[in-house]
Design an enzyme around this catalytic site. Sequence first.
Site, PDB file in Angstrom:
ATOM      1  N   GLY A   1     -69.189 -66.771 -47.545  1.00 55.03           N
ATOM      2  CA  GLY A   1     -70.138 -65.870 -48.175  1.00 55.03           C
ATOM      3  C   GLY A   1     -70.718 -64.820 -47.256  1.00 55.03           C
TER       4      GLY A   1
ATOM      5  CG  ASP B   1     -70.166 -76.426 -52.363  1.00 55.50           C
ATOM      6  OD1 ASP B   1     -69.800 -76.574 -51.187  1.00 55.50           O
ATOM      7  OD2 ASP B   1     -71.308 -76.050 -52.668  1.00 55.50           O
TER       8      ASP B   1
ATOM      9  CE  LYS C   1     -76.958 -76.810 -47.378  1.00 53.65           C
ATOM     10  NZ  LYS C   1     -75.873 -75.842 -47.286  1.00 53.65           N
TER      11      LYS C   1
ATOM     12  CE  LYS D   1     -68.325 -75.267 -48.837  1.00 55.89           C
ATOM     13  NZ  LYS D   1     -69.738 -74.835 -48.668  1.00 55.89           N
TER      14      LYS D   1
ATOM     15  N   GLY E   1     -68.910 -70.522 -44.520  1.00 50.02           N
ATOM     16  CA  GLY E   1     -68.527 -69.436 -43.621  1.00 50.02           C
ATOM     17  C   GLY E   1     -69.538 -69.167 -42.530  1.00 50.02           C
TER      18      GLY E   1
END
Length: 263
Positions: A44, A161, A216, A9, A12
Amino acid sequence: MMPHPVVIKIGGALLDDEKAARQLMTRIKTLQQHRAVIVVHGGGPMVETMMTGMGLTSEKVDGLRVTPDAHMPVVCGALAGSANKQLCALAIGAGITPTGLSLMDGNMITCQAIASELGAVGQATPNSSVLLELLIGEQFLPVISSIGCSKNGRLLNINADQAATAVAQLMGAELLFLSNVEGVLDEHGQRLATLDKAQLASLVQTGVITDGMKVKTDAALQAALQLKRPVFIGSWHTDPEALLNATTGTKIQPEATKAGDNS
């Protein structure tokens, strides 16, 4: 026996660092030699830029962007369009054969709206692995944007996420969360190799983990608990294989770590 696939993952913001993006794609190509790789991405910063250019504004609630249905053409254009195709172009530049996708393609992930006050914001549930199995079986690199669709055909904006977690669940994959940080650091600025739920809670309570890092670690812990396997947080400047081998980054454990793991 083939090793588990790897879901990577990336945010942007990687697209704002072309050198790092090219280096990451080169490392993904190397990883593909012995592991199937799937990329899931957000975007984002690109959404913000496009919305600002059109005179649109939005707010976030608990880290989720409130997305009116009227904003979805812009969000789709940024994520499934510009961000996705830029990543695919970078992959081609590294000698990889990518396939740009969204969560709805091949009915891989089913989505439903979370709450009316968030608008077209959804949650993701694993559904069918057929398309992804076919693609990785032929050495393609699936590059998946976090745009989903409800059963009644409503386009939905999915947290990247959570989208990556759903794809990892679908494929029984290892999951790496890559950003511009090397991992979770302690109060002295030293990398913590392994963390579990209790240790994370303690670091949050003492103010060591705050703001963006808390977002995160919350996502990584949730993913580890759902996947029932460790999830890795690290930098897109490092080798994904080093993260998988826990020689860099931070491994978030779904269960209590053994004493001395972070020594």
